[in-house]
Structure formats: structure tokens, C-alpha cells
Design an enzyme around this catalytic site. Structure first.
Site, mmCIF file in Angstrom:
data_model
loop_
_atom_site.group_PDB
_atom_site.id
_atom_site.type_symbol
_atom_site.label_atom_id
_atom_site.label_comp_id
_atom_site.label_asym_id
_atom_site.label_seq_id
_atom_site.Cartn_x
_atom_site.Cartn_y
_atom_site.Cartn_z
ATOM 1 C CG HIS A 187 -1.949 -1.013 1.333
ATOM 2 N ND1 HIS A 187 -2.087 -1.823 2.423
ATOM 3 C CD2 HIS A 187 -2.939 -1.378 0.468
ATOM 4 C CE1 HIS A 187 -3.132 -2.640 2.238
ATOM 5 N NE2 HIS A 187 -3.652 -2.399 1.058
ATOM 6 C CE LYS A 220 -11.720 -7.396 2.147
ATOM 7 N NZ LYS A 220 -10.601 -6.526 1.718
ATOM 8 N NE ARG A 259 -2.676 -7.374 -4.338
ATOM 9 C CZ ARG A 259 -3.466 -7.420 -3.299
ATOM 10 N NH1 ARG A 259 -2.963 -7.571 -2.086
ATOM 11 N NH2 ARG A 259 -4.770 -7.329 -3.434
ATOM 12 C CB SER A 277 -4.296 -6.586 4.466
ATOM 13 O OG SER A 277 -3.883 -5.312 4.073
HETATM 14 N N1 LIG Z 1 1.022 -5.210 -2.349
HETATM 15 C C1 LIG Z 1 0.202 -4.482 -3.088
HETATM 16 N N2 LIG Z 1 0.622 -3.955 -4.250
HETATM 17 C C2 LIG Z 1 -0.224 -3.248 -5.033
HETATM 18 N N3 LIG Z 1 -1.504 -2.981 -4.744
HETATM 19 C C3 LIG Z 1 -1.966 -3.472 -3.596
HETATM 20 C C4 LIG Z 1 -1.151 -4.235 -2.707
HETATM 21 N N4 LIG Z 1 -1.908 -4.611 -1.632
HETATM 22 C C5 LIG Z 1 -3.130 -4.090 -1.864
HETATM 23 N N5 LIG Z 1 -3.176 -3.417 -3.035
HETATM 24 C C6 LIG Z 1 -4.314 -2.741 -3.637
HETATM 25 O O1 LIG Z 1 -4.786 -1.755 -2.756
HETATM 26 C C7 LIG Z 1 -6.208 -1.616 -2.855
HETATM 27 C C8 LIG Z 1 -6.821 -1.779 -1.479
HETATM 28 O O2 LIG Z 1 -6.523 -3.068 -1.042
HETATM 29 P P1 LIG Z 1 -6.995 -3.745 0.304
HETATM 30 O O3 LIG Z 1 -7.131 -2.744 1.381
HETATM 31 O O4 LIG Z 1 -8.108 -4.660 0.004
HETATM 32 O O5 LIG Z 1 -5.647 -4.577 0.599
HETATM 33 P P2 LIG Z 1 -5.395 -6.105 0.441
HETATM 34 O O6 LIG Z 1 -3.955 -6.325 0.713
HETATM 35 O O7 LIG Z 1 -5.951 -6.592 -0.865
HETATM 36 O O8 LIG Z 1 -6.239 -6.618 1.678
HETATM 37 P P3 LIG Z 1 -7.134 -7.934 1.820
HETATM 38 O O9 LIG Z 1 -6.175 -9.069 1.729
HETATM 39 O O10 LIG Z 1 -7.756 -7.759 3.167
HETATM 40 O O11 LIG Z 1 -8.114 -7.890 0.677
HETATM 41 C C9 LIG Z 1 -6.633 -2.699 -3.867
HETATM 42 O O12 LIG Z 1 -6.767 -2.094 -5.146
HETATM 43 C C10 LIG Z 1 -5.493 -3.678 -3.868
HETATM 44 O O13 LIG Z 1 -5.380 -4.340 -5.120
HETATM 45 MG MG LIG Z 2 -7.970 -6.945 -1.237
#
Ligand SMILES: Nc1ncnc2c1ncn2[C@@H]1O[C@H](COP(=O)(O)OP(=O)(O)OP(=O)(O)O)[C@@H](O)[C@H]1O
Ligand SMILES: [Mg+2]
Length: 162
Positions: A19, A43, A92, A130
């Protein structure tokens, strides 16, 4: 020149280095980036909305044109309320594509004046989510490569009280 203000919505449960990488990239392109943390009760987040907002604020304190807010309700309504015309989402891997494509089309359907922009992180962050970070932390694994040290402390605290 037209001001470009973006919203980066998500659950951020908790904020990861992936993030953070995306926020830094977005902040170098847009005039203002608002990280909008969805309350997302369906969630069943590990951290409360207040905790998620607080962690993200502290982790992102080094990026000047970034603000962090919590919201409930529709992302497009949150964007409109704050005058934000671009939604940033991260990709990703191919596995993210299907859902993100669907979401972007729904966003356009609900609010044709808002554009979705997709960004990719540096390779070393492509496998961080996450969900995985929470699972590793709960099982006592080392997450120091994936999250800011202050998030690591909060994850350890959760494990102790769980
Ligand atoms: N490591 C990462 N690299 C690029 N984009 C990311 C990454 N982690 C999350 N995102 C993007 O950030 C946005 C918000 O993601 P979110 O808060 O759902 O995180 P997540 O890591 O996908 O969490 P969860 O596993 O709970 O779904 C989404 O568009 C997701 O694709
Ligand atoms: Mg996600």
C-alpha cells in the site's frame, strides 16, 4: 492546469508496504491523494476503523500531499463529497484483474465522471496482501519485511490479547 485529486480506497487491515509503495507513486503523480479506509464490517476486519486510520496516518506521515480518512458507504459518494475525480487501485497479479475490472466498470456506471487508474507496485511488494500479513502474524511468523515497524508492533499486540 487542472488539479487532479485522487482517492485510494481500501480496507487497509492493516496498511502494508505494498500500500505504502502505491501511495508514494500516486502522490508523485496527483496533486492530492486521499487514502480512504472503508469501515467494511462485512469483511470482519482485525483492526477497528479508528485503529486502521491511525496506523495509516502514522505510516504515511512522510508523504506530504496525502491525507487519510475513514468512511462507510459508497466509495463514489466519498469521492464526490471530497471533490476527488480519480480512483486509484493496485494490481498485483492477474488474479486481481477480474475483480478490479468489475469494480471499475461498476464505478463508471454509478459515477461516469470518476476515472479509475491502476498502478503496480515494485516487484518485491507484488505478493503482499493484508490477509496474508494477518495470517502470518497470528501464527507468530515474522512480518517485518511486509509492514512498517509500528504496524508490526500493533499486530504483536493483537496476538497477545487474542
Ligand atoms: N502489495 C500491493 N501492491 C499493489 N496494490 C496493492 C497491494 N496490496 C493491496 N493493493 C491494492 O490496494 C487496494 C486496497 O486493497 P486492500 O485494502 O483490500 O488490501 P489487500 O492487501 O488486498 O487486503 P485484503 O487481503 O484484506 O483484501 C486494492 O486495489 C489492492 O489491489
Ligand atoms: Mg484486497
Amino acid at each position: 492546469m487542472k488539479k487532479r485529486n485522487a482517492i485510494y480506497p481500501g480496507t487497509f487491515d492493516p496498511i502494508t508496504n505494498g500500500h505504502h509503495d502505491l501511495v508514494r507513486r500516486a502522490a508523485s503523480i496527483f496533486d492530492r491523494v486521499m487514502v480512504a479506509i472503508a469501515s467494511n464490517p462485512n469483511k470482519a476486519p482485525m483492526f477497528t476503523l479508528e485503529q486502521r486510520v491511525d496506523m495509516a496516518r502514522r505510516v504515511l506521515a512522510d508523504v506530504p500531499n496525502v491525507e487519510v480518512i475513514g468512511y462507510s458507504g459508497l466509495t463514489v459518494d466519498c469521492a464526490r463529497e471530497h471533490g476527488l475525480t480519480v480512483v486509484i487501485r493496485g494490481l498485483r497479479a492477474v488474479s486481481d484483474f477480474e475483480f478490479e475490472f468489475q469494480l471499475a466498470n461498476m464505478t463508471r456506471h454509478l459515477s461516469p465522471d470518476i476515472e479509475s487508474v491502476f498502478m503496480t507496485p515494485q516487484e518485491q511488494y507484488t505478493f503482499i496482501s493484508s490477509t496474508l500479513v494477518r495470517e502470518i502474524a497470528v501464527l507468530g511468523g515474522n512480518v517485518s519485511e511486509f509492514v512498517h515497524p509500528l504496524v508490526e508492533v500493533e499486530l504483536k499486540r493483537k496476538r497477545r490479547v487474542a
